[in-house]
Design a protein around this motif. Sequence first.
Motif, PDB file in Angstrom:
ATOM      1  N   ILE B 281      17.649   3.835  17.270  1.00 56.24           N
ATOM      2  CA  ILE B 281      17.651   3.599  18.720  1.00 56.24           C
ATOM      3  C   ILE B 281      16.621   4.531  19.329  1.00 56.24           C
ATOM      4  O   ILE B 281      16.687   5.748  19.145  1.00 56.24           O
ATOM      5  CB  ILE B 281      19.041   3.888  19.317  1.00 56.24           C
ATOM      6  CG1 ILE B 281      20.098   3.009  18.622  1.00 56.24           C
ATOM      7  CG2 ILE B 281      19.045   3.650  20.826  1.00 56.24           C
ATOM      8  CD1 ILE B 281      21.526   3.314  19.040  1.00 56.24           C
ATOM      9  N   ILE B 282      15.613   3.950  19.984  1.00 56.09           N
ATOM     10  CA  ILE B 282      14.543   4.774  20.562  1.00 56.09           C
ATOM     11  C   ILE B 282      14.465   4.516  22.054  1.00 56.09           C
ATOM     12  O   ILE B 282      14.269   3.371  22.491  1.00 56.09           O
ATOM     13  CB  ILE B 282      13.183   4.441  19.915  1.00 56.09           C
ATOM     14  CG1 ILE B 282      13.250   4.701  18.400  1.00 56.09           C
ATOM     15  CG2 ILE B 282      12.060   5.273  20.530  1.00 56.09           C
ATOM     16  CD1 ILE B 282      12.085   4.139  17.637  1.00 56.09           C
ATOM     17  N   PHE B 283      14.603   5.573  22.836  1.00 58.01           N
ATOM     18  CA  PHE B 283      14.491   5.452  24.288  1.00 58.01           C
ATOM     19  C   PHE B 283      13.024   5.457  24.676  1.00 58.01           C
ATOM     20  O   PHE B 283      12.269   6.326  24.269  1.00 58.01           O
ATOM     21  CB  PHE B 283      15.234   6.623  24.935  1.00 58.01           C
ATOM     22  CG  PHE B 283      15.119   6.620  26.439  1.00 58.01           C
ATOM     23  CD1 PHE B 283      15.718   5.606  27.187  1.00 58.01           C
ATOM     24  CD2 PHE B 283      14.410   7.615  27.097  1.00 58.01           C
ATOM     25  CE1 PHE B 283      15.604   5.596  28.560  1.00 58.01           C
ATOM     26  CE2 PHE B 283      14.288   7.606  28.465  1.00 58.01           C
ATOM     27  CZ  PHE B 283      14.892   6.593  29.206  1.00 58.01           C
ATOM     28  N   ARG B 284      12.594   4.389  25.422  1.00 57.59           N
ATOM     29  CA  ARG B 284      11.187   4.281  25.762  1.00 57.59           C
ATOM     30  C   ARG B 284      10.972   4.229  27.269  1.00 57.59           C
ATOM     31  O   ARG B 284       9.995   3.652  27.747  1.00 57.59           O
ATOM     32  CB  ARG B 284      10.599   3.007  25.169  1.00 57.59           C
ATOM     33  CG  ARG B 284      10.252   3.121  23.705  1.00 57.59           C
ATOM     34  CD  ARG B 284       9.531   1.850  23.319  1.00 57.59           C
ATOM     35  NE  ARG B 284       9.085   1.881  21.941  1.00 57.59           N
ATOM     36  CZ  ARG B 284       8.606   0.808  21.321  1.00 57.59           C
ATOM     37  NH1 ARG B 284       8.531  -0.339  21.972  1.00 57.59           N
ATOM     38  NH2 ARG B 284       8.216   0.897  20.087  1.00 57.59           N
ATOM     39  N   GLY B 285      11.846   4.773  28.031  1.00 56.64           N
ATOM     40  CA  GLY B 285      11.677   4.734  29.485  1.00 56.64           C
ATOM     41  C   GLY B 285      12.291   3.486  30.055  1.00 56.64           C
ATOM     42  O   GLY B 285      13.518   3.374  30.170  1.00 56.64           O
ATOM     43  N   SER B 286      11.456   2.489  30.410  1.00 61.04           N
ATOM     44  CA  SER B 286      11.980   1.290  31.056  1.00 61.04           C
ATOM     45  C   SER B 286      12.853   0.471  30.099  1.00 61.04           C
ATOM     46  O   SER B 286      13.711  -0.290  30.539  1.00 61.04           O
ATOM     47  CB  SER B 286      10.838   0.431  31.591  1.00 61.04           C
ATOM     48  OG  SER B 286      10.031   0.028  30.523  1.00 61.04           O
ATOM     49  N   THR B 287      12.644   0.586  28.798  1.00 55.67           N
ATOM     50  CA  THR B 287      13.491  -0.137  27.844  1.00 55.67           C
ATOM     51  C   THR B 287      13.978   0.814  26.758  1.00 55.67           C
ATOM     52  O   THR B 287      13.414   1.891  26.570  1.00 55.67           O
ATOM     53  CB  THR B 287      12.720  -1.276  27.146  1.00 55.67           C
ATOM     54  OG1 THR B 287      11.637  -0.700  26.418  1.00 55.67           O
ATOM     55  CG2 THR B 287      12.189  -2.290  28.132  1.00 55.67           C
ATOM     56  N   THR B 288      15.033   0.372  26.083  1.00 53.87           N
ATOM     57  CA  THR B 288      15.474   1.083  24.893  1.00 53.87           C
ATOM     58  C   THR B 288      15.278   0.144  23.716  1.00 53.87           C
ATOM     59  O   THR B 288      15.614  -1.040  23.765  1.00 53.87           O
ATOM     60  CB  THR B 288      16.950   1.497  25.006  1.00 53.87           C
ATOM     61  OG1 THR B 288      17.091   2.318  26.166  1.00 53.87           O
ATOM     62  CG2 THR B 288      17.398   2.273  23.778  1.00 53.87           C
ATOM     63  N   HIS B 289      14.668   0.689  22.676  1.00 56.07           N
ATOM     64  CA  HIS B 289      14.221  -0.093  21.548  1.00 56.07           C
ATOM     65  C   HIS B 289      15.234   0.105  20.422  1.00 56.07           C
ATOM     66  O   HIS B 289      15.449   1.221  19.968  1.00 56.07           O
ATOM     67  CB  HIS B 289      12.840   0.480  21.197  1.00 56.07           C
ATOM     68  CG  HIS B 289      12.189  -0.113  20.010  1.00 56.07           C
ATOM     69  ND1 HIS B 289      11.186  -1.028  20.119  1.00 56.07           N
ATOM     70  CD2 HIS B 289      12.372   0.113  18.701  1.00 56.07           C
ATOM     71  CE1 HIS B 289      10.763  -1.346  18.914  1.00 56.07           C
ATOM     72  NE2 HIS B 289      11.475  -0.673  18.029  1.00 56.07           N
ATOM     73  N   ASN B 302      14.626  -5.149  22.676  1.00 51.90           N
ATOM     74  CA  ASN B 302      14.249  -4.260  23.772  1.00 51.90           C
ATOM     75  C   ASN B 302      15.285  -4.420  24.882  1.00 51.90           C
ATOM     76  O   ASN B 302      15.332  -5.447  25.545  1.00 51.90           O
ATOM     77  CB  ASN B 302      12.851  -4.582  24.294  1.00 51.90           C
ATOM     78  CG  ASN B 302      11.782  -4.111  23.321  1.00 51.90           C
ATOM     79  OD1 ASN B 302      12.030  -3.239  22.500  1.00 51.90           O
ATOM     80  ND2 ASN B 302      10.609  -4.707  23.421  1.00 51.90           N
ATOM     81  N   THR B 304      16.865  -3.590  28.397  1.00 50.20           N
ATOM     82  CA  THR B 304      16.475  -3.024  29.691  1.00 50.20           C
ATOM     83  C   THR B 304      17.559  -2.096  30.230  1.00 50.20           C
ATOM     84  O   THR B 304      17.279  -1.045  30.776  1.00 50.20           O
ATOM     85  CB  THR B 304      16.237  -4.158  30.711  1.00 50.20           C
ATOM     86  OG1 THR B 304      15.659  -5.252  30.013  1.00 50.20           O
ATOM     87  CG2 THR B 304      15.315  -3.699  31.820  1.00 50.20           C
ATOM     88  N   GLY B 306      19.922   0.331  29.433  1.00 45.21           N
ATOM     89  CA  GLY B 306      20.294   1.260  28.372  1.00 45.21           C
ATOM     90  C   GLY B 306      21.775   1.640  28.410  1.00 45.21           C
ATOM     91  O   GLY B 306      22.391   1.864  27.372  1.00 45.21           O
TER      92      GLY B 306
END
Lengths: 300, 361
Positions: B281-289, B302, B304, B306
């Motif tokens: 689980i990777i937090f990427r700002g506007s989305t979490t991957h 992706n 939206t 989180g």
Amino acid sequence: MAAADQGDRSRRRGGLVPYALLTPGVLWLALFFLVPMFTLFRTALSVKESRFDLEPTFSWRWANFTESISTYSSQFTRSFLYAGAATVLCIAIGYPIAYVIAVRGGRWRNVLLGLVVIPFFTSYLIRTLAWQTVLNDDGPVLSLLDAVNLLGPLDQIGLVQNGRLLATNVAVIGGLTYNFLPFMILPIYVSLEKIDLRLLDAARDLYANGWQGFRRVTLPLTLPGVFAGTLLTFIPAAGDFVNAKFLGGPNQTMIGTGVQDRFLVQLDYPTAAALSFVLMAIITAGVLLYARLLGTEDLI
Amino acid sequence: MEGDEVIQLRGVAKHFGAAVAVHEASFGIRRGEFFSMLGPSGCGKTTTLRMIAGFESPTAGQILLEGVDVSRTPPYRRNVNTVFQQYALFPHMTVAENVAFGLKSRKVGGSEITARVAEMLDVVRMADFAARKPAQLSGGQQQRVALARALVNRPAALLLDEPLAALDLKLRQAMQLELKRIQRDTGGTFVFVTHDQQEALTMSDRVAVMSDGWVEQIGTPEEIYHRPTTAFVAGFIGEANLLSGLAGDGRLLMVRPERIRLERRPPAAPDAGIGGTVQEIIFRGSTTHVSLASTAGPIVANITDGAALGDMRPGAEVWAVWEASAAYPVPATRDADDLDDAEPDDPHRTDATDPSNGELP
């Protein structure tokens, strides 16, 4: 604090390095160019008191200049005409050679460049003496021309004089052209090689055919090379005496012949020095004018 | 509109010795459209553009420019102009002289040249720089001059060879909008080559996606994004999950990562989904991957919102769920007859998956 201090010191040392690197060159120039120039200038204004006087006496004699110009006016004219003709021939012969090597040379490039440079492996004198043999009255060129019956017509248009090639303007100009051709080819080659081939694509894309692309893009971009080649050819050719001595006759003497004669044969140092200075002045003025005309300061 | 094609390629191929740069390409470029050729480096897009410009001649096939076969016509007799990747401005000429070059070649009158050069420098907003030399301009300014130099000739089509590649990101985005504006203002046909899918989607009316010398798909940005016809297109345009075993007859099921929800229980009727194990689980700002491992292959979602993930940790068993309309079947390989022509080591049919999957451990 200590780190900043160190950085400061290394910057100061860095500031001195360029001067340190320049020193040998500056010393060299001062010792072997400025000092001799000064001595030469002094000599040019000196008087030789008697025939047997080796060391002339300094006496502000400006007439040395005017006298040497008037005495050697025909040699001056000839020098510049010969050097000019040789330079034009070098451009006419050298540009296409440089172009073919740079553009179509492919993997043969270095071999072809090597062939251009190969004559330098032999002494300048030997090469010129070889030309003397080649152009000799019973040498291969004249025999060949005779065999194909071209001697008469060539005599009529003045390329051959009384069945001779030696001791003609053609021989001296030919010798100069031959000897200085590599100095024209190499700088033109370098400037051609530097041209971004995409510029030629762009020219073709903008409706320029091969010839137009050459005239409007390639040629202007190689003018600095032509300029450099001209300097390397014209200046030494104008001061040359070897070609006039071995390939020319009494009517082909150049200013170099005069300088050599006055310095080494007649031991007339003031006139020789004055001649050298006049030659230098004319060439400098000519080069500046040429640079202005070609607009090279914009290109280099 | 369909019939009004400025450029037509008919079975155009280009071989360099044994290497095939472009396999038979057949398509048309319509008048007034912004047409992009998109693909990774070595896909044949630049070679195709150079054949249209005339710098390369096709090994086979025909190129028609306004209905006339120009396959053997040299570039200086083709009414198309190119904006080169490194601009290729003439360094010994001023901006105005550069722009006037093509008009001078065509022996246009002096006063008309002056007027058209001035007008075009206005269009690209370089009027104040007319007397400068290219070396005195920034990259973006050189770009504008290169555009003006080509457009001033009013070509049937303007060919752009990765013209924005040399610019930094901010300037590139500004120039994208600028290019669109200039295309609208001049009403010209633009053929644009790029390896940047975002750029192609943003600017184009239609995109030709190319790979290994093949034209994979031609369509509007929406078509190639939502309805890719090959796995390569699906993977190259944006991120894509290509799931095997769900679509039948050997096809892959494409679901975009932004269309996937993660749920605790299997999906109900209109929705579809597959169970999997959370890998990362990777937090990427506007989305979490979120990446999952499933029997259909790796899945990327992706998310939206989180917060909806709650306390989900790697190792959790979840369901990847999507609306039926979000899934689109794509062939796993190219058509059989095309495969015969492909190189044996041709990787583009079988293992073209979402390149972003490769980034995950």
